[in-house]
Design a protein around this motif. Structure first.
Motif, mmCIF file in Angstrom:
data_model
loop_
_atom_site.group_PDB
_atom_site.id
_atom_site.type_symbol
_atom_site.label_atom_id
_atom_site.label_comp_id
_atom_site.label_asym_id
_atom_site.label_seq_id
_atom_site.Cartn_x
_atom_site.Cartn_y
_atom_site.Cartn_z
ATOM 1 N N MET A 1 0.844 -1.191 0.000
ATOM 2 C CA MET A 1 0.000 0.000 0.000
ATOM 3 C C MET A 1 0.885 1.248 0.000
ATOM 4 O O MET A 1 1.788 1.364 0.829
ATOM 5 C CB MET A 1 -0.903 -0.002 1.240
ATOM 6 N N GLY A 2 0.642 2.187 -0.937
ATOM 7 C CA GLY A 2 1.422 3.415 -0.996
ATOM 8 C C GLY A 2 1.105 4.339 0.159
ATOM 9 O O GLY A 2 0.107 4.157 0.875
ATOM 10 N N PHE A 3 1.952 5.355 0.340
ATOM 11 C CA PHE A 3 1.775 6.250 1.484
ATOM 12 C C PHE A 3 0.449 7.003 1.403
ATOM 13 O O PHE A 3 -0.207 7.204 2.428
ATOM 14 C CB PHE A 3 2.939 7.247 1.568
ATOM 15 N N PHE A 4 0.028 7.401 0.201
ATOM 16 C CA PHE A 4 -1.235 8.143 0.089
ATOM 17 C C PHE A 4 -2.401 7.292 0.586
ATOM 18 O O PHE A 4 -3.273 7.779 1.314
ATOM 19 C CB PHE A 4 -1.486 8.585 -1.353
ATOM 20 N N ASN A 5 -2.423 6.021 0.202
ATOM 21 C CA ASN A 5 -3.513 5.140 0.649
ATOM 22 C C ASN A 5 -3.441 4.901 2.157
ATOM 23 O O ASN A 5 -4.474 4.826 2.835
ATOM 24 C CB ASN A 5 -3.462 3.812 -0.106
ATOM 25 N N ARG A 6 -2.224 4.796 2.691
ATOM 26 C CA ARG A 6 -2.084 4.639 4.148
ATOM 27 C C ARG A 6 -2.536 5.914 4.853
ATOM 28 O O ARG A 6 -3.139 5.866 5.932
ATOM 29 C CB ARG A 6 -0.632 4.301 4.521
ATOM 30 N N LEU A 7 -2.237 7.065 4.243
ATOM 31 C CA LEU A 7 -2.679 8.337 4.810
ATOM 32 C C LEU A 7 -4.201 8.412 4.828
ATOM 33 O O LEU A 7 -4.807 8.811 5.835
ATOM 34 C CB LEU A 7 -2.095 9.496 4.000
ATOM 35 N N LYS A 8 -4.834 8.031 3.735
ATOM 36 C CA LYS A 8 -6.303 8.015 3.674
ATOM 37 C C LYS A 8 -6.880 7.134 4.783
ATOM 38 O O LYS A 8 -7.834 7.505 5.468
ATOM 39 C CB LYS A 8 -6.775 7.485 2.315
ATOM 40 N N GLU A 9 -6.272 5.965 4.931
ATOM 41 C CA GLU A 9 -6.741 5.027 5.950
ATOM 42 C C GLU A 9 -6.556 5.609 7.347
ATOM 43 O O GLU A 9 -7.430 5.509 8.210
ATOM 44 C CB GLU A 9 -5.953 3.713 5.816
ATOM 45 N N SER A 10 -5.410 6.270 7.585
ATOM 46 C CA SER A 10 -5.118 6.802 8.912
ATOM 47 C C SER A 10 -6.028 7.973 9.272
ATOM 48 O O SER A 10 -6.257 8.246 10.446
ATOM 49 C CB SER A 10 -3.652 7.239 8.995
ATOM 50 N N LEU A 11 -6.541 8.664 8.263
ATOM 51 C CA LEU A 11 -7.408 9.813 8.504
ATOM 52 C C LEU A 11 -8.890 9.434 8.574
ATOM 53 O O LEU A 11 -9.746 10.316 8.602
ATOM 54 C CB LEU A 11 -7.202 10.869 7.410
ATOM 55 N N SER A 12 -9.168 8.146 8.626
ATOM 56 C CA SER A 12 -10.568 7.706 8.569
ATOM 57 C C SER A 12 -11.404 8.266 9.728
ATOM 58 O O SER A 12 -12.546 8.687 9.530
ATOM 59 C CB SER A 12 -10.650 6.173 8.549
ATOM 60 N N LYS A 13 -10.819 8.319 10.933
ATOM 61 C CA LYS A 13 -11.586 8.838 12.083
ATOM 62 C C LYS A 13 -11.836 10.332 11.948
ATOM 63 O O LYS A 13 -12.924 10.826 12.257
ATOM 64 C CB LYS A 13 -10.843 8.532 13.388
ATOM 65 N N THR A 14 -10.811 11.064 11.492
ATOM 66 C CA THR A 14 -10.989 12.505 11.275
ATOM 67 C C THR A 14 -11.989 12.744 10.151
ATOM 68 O O THR A 14 -12.807 13.672 10.213
ATOM 69 C CB THR A 14 -9.638 13.168 10.935
ATOM 70 N N ARG A 15 -11.928 11.913 9.108
ATOM 71 C CA ARG A 15 -12.861 12.053 7.989
ATOM 72 C C ARG A 15 -14.299 11.859 8.469
ATOM 73 O O ARG A 15 -15.204 12.608 8.097
ATOM 74 C CB ARG A 15 -12.531 11.033 6.889
#
Length: 302
Positions: A1-15
């Motif tokens: 998984m690329g960093f952008f996809n990991r970033l999206k995943e990590s921001l799920s609670k904030t989203r």
């Protein structure tokens, strides 16, 4: 998984706490009215963007809506994304360089992941061809020195240390001399985790800065403050007080993967005008990356 996809995943609670609330507020609305603005403002505050920053964003949003003669509430989401990207995008997130070596002083309160961040920073720059040395100027706890040495072995960089209880400024001095003698590109210095309200410990940081500046013009070239995103608005008060005491030049925001309070990054930029230089989104050695505001906003709103 690329960093952008990991970033999206990590921001799920904030989203969920921000973007999905915005979508829910907009969906089914027929008009853009004052009640909608007030509810959007509450959503921003709830995501730890901060009261003052949320008010200012809403004022800008009102002005843009009027200028563009917008009628459809659905147009507000992309407009808010644009405004938040603008907020995050001011300032340069690249490191200030000097020396050699470039000297980075890392500060912060206990428990924010400061030593771990230093290890990941060392890994990031070493894998890009930089020669990196670490300085263990957190001499209050033997465990802190041990932890930095573990990270040093893990990423393959040396650590300059003294005994527990030694003068931190003396460690910083010896680390700088060693970095120059070994022709290092970068020296990253750990400091004791401290409460930003303890003036004697803040004075110690000032002493370290004076010693470094006396030995190498412009050093430290960066003072990076490590903040824990899960603390929300408290991170802003920490940043303000550390900045006043030590001249913070950049923020490293950690633990974005474990919080719904990622909106605090917007408040930090607006309230303090200190650039966010790195963000941490996980436990892995590669989960600390330079902050890209456009990428962050896209991951948050995607």
């Amino acid at each position: 998984m690329g960093f952008f996809n990991r970033l999206k995943e990590s921001l799920s609670k904030t989203r969920q706490g921000l973007v999905e609330k915005i979508e829910n507020l907009i969906t089914g609305r027929q008009v853009i009215d004052e009640s909608l603005y007030e509810e959007l403002e509450e959503a921003l505050i709830g995501a730890d963007v901060g009261v003052e920053t949320s008010l200012e964003l809403m004022e800008t949003l009102r002005r843009r809506v009027k200028e563009q003669k917008l009628r459809d509430p659905a147009r507000l989401k992309p407009l808010l994304q644009e405004l938040i990207t603008d907020e995050l995008g001011t300032g340069d997130s690249s490191l200030n360089r000097g020396g050699p070596p470039t000297v980075i002083l890392v500060v912060g309160v206990n428990g924010v992941g400061k030593t771990t961040t230093i290890g990941k920073l060392a890994y990031y720059y070493k894998t890009r061809g930089e020669r990196v040395l670490l300085g263990a100027a957190d001499t209050f706890r033997a465990a802190a020195i041990d932890q930095l040495e573990i990270w040093g072995r893990r990423v393959g960089v040396d650590v300059i240390k003294h005994r527990e209880g030694s003068d931190p400024a003396a460690v910083a001095y010896d680390a700088l001399q060693a970095a120059r003698a070994r022709k290092m590109d970068m020296l990253i210095i750990d400091t004791a985790g401290r409460l930003h309200t303890k003036s004697n410990l803040m004075e110690e940081l000032k002493k370290i800065r004076r010693v470094l500046g006396r030995e190498l013009s412009g050093a430290p070239h960066e003072v990076l403050l490590v903040l824990d995103a899960t603390t929300g608005q408290n991170a802003i008060s920490q940043a303000r007080l550390f900045s006043e005491a030590t001249g913070v030049t950049g923020i490293v925001l950690t633990k974005l993967d474990g919080t719904a309070r990622g909106g605090v990054i917007i408040g930090i930029r607006r309230m303090l005008n200190i650039p966010v230089k790195f963000i941490g989104i996980g436990e892995g050695v590669e989960d600390l990356q330079p902050f890209n505001p456009q990428e962050f906003a896209a991951a948050l709103f995607d």
